[in-house]
Design a protein around this motif. Structure first.
Motif, mmCIF file in Angstrom:
data_model
loop_
_atom_site.group_PDB
_atom_site.id
_atom_site.type_symbol
_atom_site.label_atom_id
_atom_site.label_comp_id
_atom_site.label_asym_id
_atom_site.label_seq_id
_atom_site.Cartn_x
_atom_site.Cartn_y
_atom_site.Cartn_z
ATOM 1 N N ARG A 385 0.639 -1.263 0.126
ATOM 2 C CA ARG A 385 -0.037 0.230 0.023
ATOM 3 C C ARG A 385 0.896 1.383 0.171
ATOM 4 N NH1 ARG A 385 -3.955 -0.814 3.919
ATOM 5 N NH2 ARG A 385 -2.504 -0.170 5.815
ATOM 6 N N GLU A 386 2.227 0.848 0.599
ATOM 7 C CA GLU A 386 3.167 2.018 0.242
ATOM 8 C C GLU A 386 3.497 2.123 -0.925
ATOM 9 O OE1 GLU A 386 3.306 4.042 3.268
ATOM 10 O OE2 GLU A 386 1.789 2.585 4.096
ATOM 11 N N SER A 387 3.332 1.528 -1.601
ATOM 12 C CA SER A 387 3.732 1.957 -3.109
ATOM 13 C C SER A 387 2.281 3.244 -4.059
ATOM 14 C CB SER A 387 4.196 1.369 -3.972
ATOM 15 O OG SER A 387 2.902 0.469 -4.097
ATOM 16 N N LEU A 388 1.385 2.970 -2.844
ATOM 17 C CA LEU A 388 0.423 3.910 -4.442
ATOM 18 C C LEU A 388 0.513 5.491 -3.521
ATOM 19 C CD1 LEU A 388 -2.721 1.023 -3.697
ATOM 20 C CD2 LEU A 388 -1.042 1.782 -5.430
ATOM 21 N N ASP A 389 1.088 6.003 -4.017
ATOM 22 C CA ASP A 389 1.055 7.780 -3.453
ATOM 23 C C ASP A 389 0.082 8.242 -4.835
ATOM 24 O OD1 ASP A 389 1.922 7.528 -6.458
ATOM 25 O OD2 ASP A 389 3.700 7.623 -5.755
ATOM 26 N N TRP A 390 -0.440 9.255 -4.017
ATOM 27 C CA TRP A 390 -1.477 10.028 -4.610
ATOM 28 C C TRP A 390 -1.185 10.267 -6.435
ATOM 29 C CZ3 TRP A 390 -6.096 11.371 -4.987
ATOM 30 C CH2 TRP A 390 -6.706 12.065 -5.787
ATOM 31 N N THR A 392 -0.086 7.841 -8.150
ATOM 32 C CA THR A 392 -0.672 6.675 -9.076
ATOM 33 C C THR A 392 -2.054 6.116 -8.340
ATOM 34 O OG1 THR A 392 1.746 5.471 -8.420
ATOM 35 C CG2 THR A 392 0.197 3.683 -8.479
ATOM 36 N N ARG A 393 -2.616 6.679 -7.445
ATOM 37 C CA ARG A 393 -3.835 6.266 -6.705
ATOM 38 C C ARG A 393 -4.619 7.293 -8.057
ATOM 39 N NH1 ARG A 393 -5.280 4.587 -1.782
ATOM 40 N NH2 ARG A 393 -3.039 4.201 -0.503
ATOM 41 N N TYR A 394 -4.795 8.847 -8.274
ATOM 42 C CA TYR A 394 -5.068 8.939 -9.423
ATOM 43 C C TYR A 394 -4.886 8.686 -10.993
ATOM 44 C CZ TYR A 394 -6.651 13.579 -12.078
ATOM 45 O OH TYR A 394 -7.881 13.727 -13.255
ATOM 46 N N ASN A 395 -3.999 8.205 -11.657
ATOM 47 C CA ASN A 395 -3.824 7.745 -12.715
ATOM 48 C C ASN A 395 -5.042 5.904 -12.557
ATOM 49 O OD1 ASN A 395 -1.812 9.390 -13.185
ATOM 50 N ND2 ASN A 395 -0.592 7.369 -12.511
ATOM 51 N N ILE A 396 -4.920 5.124 -11.740
ATOM 52 C CA ILE A 396 -5.490 3.841 -11.552
ATOM 53 C C ILE A 396 -7.062 4.445 -11.389
ATOM 54 C CG2 ILE A 396 -6.467 1.761 -9.724
ATOM 55 C CD1 ILE A 396 -4.159 2.487 -8.672
ATOM 56 N N ILE A 397 -7.835 5.836 -11.133
ATOM 57 C CA ILE A 397 -8.721 6.571 -10.987
ATOM 58 C C ILE A 397 -9.130 6.485 -12.736
ATOM 59 C CG2 ILE A 397 -10.215 7.838 -10.105
ATOM 60 C CD1 ILE A 397 -8.786 8.160 -7.844
ATOM 61 N N GLN A 398 -8.696 7.460 -12.522
ATOM 62 C CA GLN A 398 -8.402 7.785 -14.564
ATOM 63 C C GLN A 398 -8.724 6.511 -15.248
ATOM 64 O OE1 GLN A 398 -4.807 10.447 -15.354
ATOM 65 N NE2 GLN A 398 -6.687 12.182 -15.527
ATOM 66 N N ASP A 399 -7.898 6.017 -15.302
ATOM 67 C CA ASP A 399 -7.435 4.175 -15.717
ATOM 68 C C ASP A 399 -9.122 3.643 -16.423
ATOM 69 O OD1 ASP A 399 -5.336 5.024 -16.763
ATOM 70 O OD2 ASP A 399 -4.045 3.050 -15.688
ATOM 71 N N ILE A 400 -10.094 3.412 -15.028
ATOM 72 C CA ILE A 400 -11.008 2.903 -14.734
ATOM 73 C C ILE A 400 -12.374 3.568 -15.183
ATOM 74 C CG2 ILE A 400 -12.807 2.403 -12.582
ATOM 75 C CD1 ILE A 400 -10.214 1.529 -10.438
ATOM 76 N N VAL A 401 -11.782 5.143 -14.999
ATOM 77 C CA VAL A 401 -12.733 6.381 -15.677
ATOM 78 C C VAL A 401 -12.969 6.003 -17.308
ATOM 79 C CG1 VAL A 401 -14.005 8.446 -15.874
ATOM 80 C CG2 VAL A 401 -12.847 7.280 -14.014
#
Length: 506
Positions: A385-390, A392-401
Motif C-alpha cells: 500500500r505504501e507504493s500507492l502514492d497520490w 498512482t492512485r489518481y492514475n488508477i482512477i483515471q484508467d478505471i473511468v
C-alpha cells in the motif's frame, strides 16, 4: 521506401524480420488481409487481429472527412499494394491521401509509433514560394493539436483554414490513430510539426506521415470537418425508391426464412455455438502444459466460479487462465457471457481476452497476463500500500473511468459491468489499471438508459458506506479470499482502509 502516382509512400520493414512460406504467420496474415474490410465500421478506424500462435495484427486509419465507402476502397488498395510489394516482410506500412494501413506480428493497438516517417511535397499549379507558408502552417497545426488529441476512442482529427489578405487560403488537418492517449497523440503531432520548419521553408503543399499520426497543409484543397457530405440530388429520389423497395422485400423474406430455420435448430445448436469460434479456441493439452497441470504454485487467485492460473504458452507468452468450476451451473452462463462480450471489446483499460477452451466438462478462458495482479492486493497489503502514492492512485482512477466510458459510451456495445470491485481491477507492470471479469456483465442497447433484472448481481456484503462530506472514490468490497463481512464496530476503520483517495484521516 517507394512512391507512385497513387500512393504517398510505402515501407517494407526488413529490420523486423521476414516470414517463410511454411510459417504459421502467413495464413494468419492472409486471412486477416482478405477479410479486413468486410467488417462494417463507419468511423474510419479499423483495429483487427487473427490467430493465437504467430498472431497477425493490422490497423487501418482513414482521414477524418473520408466517407465509409471511399475508406474501404482506399484500404483495399493499400492491402493490394503491400501484398504485391512486401511479400515476406512481417511488418509493412503504406500511406495514401485518404488512408494509412499497416500490419505486424506484434500488437499495434495503443502503441505510439513515430517511425518510419514519410515526407511528401505535392506539386502546385503555379510556381509559388513564400517563407510565410511555414510560419502560418506551423501556427495553425499547433492550434489544431489539442483539439485532435482531446478526441474520443473513435476519432482524433481536427481541421482549420487560415485566410490572410493577398495570400492564398491555407487549409490544414492533423490526425492520430484514436487508440492513443491524449498525451501520446499530442507528442506525435508536435514532433511532426517540429519537422515542418526543418524540411520545408517555403513550399505550400506538404504531408508528414507517421504510423501513429499525420499532419497536412495545402493551398490547393480544403480539408473538411469529419464526415462532411452533400445530400443526394432530389431527382434521384424516385430511382432510389424503385431500387430499394424490391431489395427490402427480398431481405425481409430471407430474414423470415432464417428466423424459422434458427428457431428449429436453436436447441441442438445452443451447446455448440461457441465451438465455431475457431480463431479463438486453444487446445486443452496446450493450456494444461502451460499451467503445469493447473498446479497450486501457478494459482493466482480463486473466486466464486473458478480459479485463475498463470501459464506460459509454447511461444513464451505468459497468459492468465480462468478455469471454471465443473460443479458451477452459473459458471456455464458466466463462461458464455464472457466469450460473447469480451471478445468484442478492445481497449487499453480492459483485460484482453485471447481465447477459450472447451473439453468435456472443462471450460477455460485465456486472458492476457497482467503482472501486478489486482488493486486489492495493494489496498489490503500494509507494505504494498505504501507504493500507492497520490499520483498512482489518481492514475488508477483515471484508467478505471476510461474503461467505463468505453464500455458505456464509446464501444459498439453498451455494457454494464455490475461487479466492479478492487479484485476485478488488475494492474500491469506500469501500474496501468485494466477492468476484468465480465461474467456478470449485461448488454444494453446504445440508446437504452435503464434496465430491470430479476436477481441481485455482484458481490454480497453488509458494508454500507457513509455519505462523504467531499467527493470520493471508493472500492467498497473484498474478494472471496478476503473476509466478506464487516462488523458495525469496524465499519469506519474498514472504509478508511478502502478509500482510494484517502480523504478521511486514519
Amino acid at each position: 521506401m517507394a512512391m507512385s502516382q497513387e500512393d504517398l509512400g510505402w515501407f517494407c520493414d526488413n529490420s523486423e524480420g521476414n516470414y517463410t512460406t511454411n510459417s504459421p504467420y502467413k495464413p494468419n496474415l492472409n486471412h486477416l488481409l482478405s477479410t479486413f474490410t468486410t467488417h462494417q465500421i463507419d468511423y474510419g478506424f479499423y483495429n483487427l487481429s487473427y490467430g493465437h500462435d504467430h498472431k497477425a495484427y493490422a490497423i487501418g486509419l482513414c482521414r477524418g472527412d473520408v466517407m465509409p465507402d471511399s475508406c474501404r476502397s482506399c484500404l483495399n488498395n493499400s492491402i493490394t499494394l503491400l501484398t504485391n510489394n512486401c511479400p515476406t516482410q512481417t511488418n509493412a506500412i503504406v500511406w495514401y491521401e485518404d488512408c494509412t494501413f499497416r500490419y505486424s506480428d506484434r500488437s499495434l493497438f495503443g502503441t505510439l509509433d513515430v517511425s518510419p516517417t514519410r515526407f511528401v511535397v505535392l506539386p502546385v499549379i503555379s510556381n509559388v514560394s513564400d517563407f510565410r507558408y511555414t510560419q502560418l502552417a506551423t501556427d495553425m497545426l499547433q492550434q489544431l493539436t489539442p483539439k485532435a488529441a482531446s478526441g474520443d476512442s473513435r476519432l482524433k482529427y481536427a481541421t482549420r483554414r487560415v485566410a490572410v489578405p493577398n495570400f492564398p487560403v491555407l487549409s490544414g488537418a492533423v490526425q492520430c490513430t484514436p487508440d492513443l492517449t491524449s498525451d501520446a497523440c499530442s507528442n506525435c503531432l508536435l514532433a511532426s510539426i517540429a519537422q515542418v520548419r526543418d524540411a520545408y521553408d517555403t513550399v505550400p503543399r506538404v504531408r508528414i506521415m507517421k504510423p501513429s499520426c499525420n499532419i497536412r497543409f495545402d493551398i490547393n484543397r480544403l480539408f473538411l470537418d469529419p464526415r462532411a457530405s452533400s445530400p443526394p440530388p432530389r431527382n434521384k429520389a424516385r430511382k432510389l425508391v424503385l431500387v430499394l423497395v424490391p431489395i427490402v422485400v427480398v431481405v425481409l423474406a430471407a430474414l423470415l426464412l432464417i428466423i424459422t430455420i434458427t428457431l428449429r435448430a436453436r436447441n441442438s445448436n445452443k451447446k455448440n455455438h461457441i465451438a465455431n469460434e475457431e480463431s479463438l479456441q486453444f487446445d486443452f493439452d496446450t493450456i494444461r502444459t502451460a499451467t503445469d497441470g493447473f498446479s497450486e504454485a501457478n494459482q493466482l487467485g480463486r473466486g466464486g466460479f473458478g480459479a485463475v492460473y498463470k501459464g506460459r504458452l509454447p511461444d513464451g507468452q505468459y497468459v492468465a487462465v480462468k478455469r471454471l468450476f465443473q460443479s458451477s451451473k452459473q459458471g456455464d452462463d458466466e463462461f458464455k457471457n464472457e466469450i460473447v462480450l469480451v471478445a468484442k471489446l478492445q481497449h487499453r483499460n480492459l483485460v484482453q481476452l485471447l481465447g477459450f477452451c472447451i473439453k468435456q466438462n472443462e471450460k477455460l478462458l485465456i486472458y492476457e497476463f497482467v503482472e501486478n495482479s489486482s488493486l486489492e492486493k495493494f489496498l489490503f497489503d500494509s507494505i504494498k500500500r505504501e507504493s500507492l502514492d497520490w499520483k498512482t492512485r489518481y492514475n488508477i482512477i483515471q484508467d478505471i473511468v476510461r474503461g467505463l466510458i468505453y464500455l458505456h459510451e464509446d464501444s459498439q456495445l453498451r455494457i454494464i459491468h455490475r461487479d466492479l470491485k478492487a479484485c476485478n481491477i488488475l494492474l500491469d507492470a506500469e501500474m496501468n489499471a485494466k477492468i476484468s471479469d465480465f461474467g456478470t456483465a449485461k448488454l444494453f442497447e446504445h440508446d437504452q438508459t435503464r434496465g430491470d433484472t430479476r436477481k441481485i448481481m455482484g458481490t454480497y456484503g453488509s458494508t454500507t458506506l457513509p455519505k462523504p462530506s467531499e467527493p470520493a472514490f471508493f472500492i467498497n468490497s473484498k474478494c472471496s479470499q478476503m473476509p466478506g463481512q464487516f462488523t458495525d464496530h469496524s465499519l469506519t476503520q474498514d472504509v478508511n482502509e478502502l478509500s482510494i483517495t484517502e480523504l478521511y484521516p486514519r
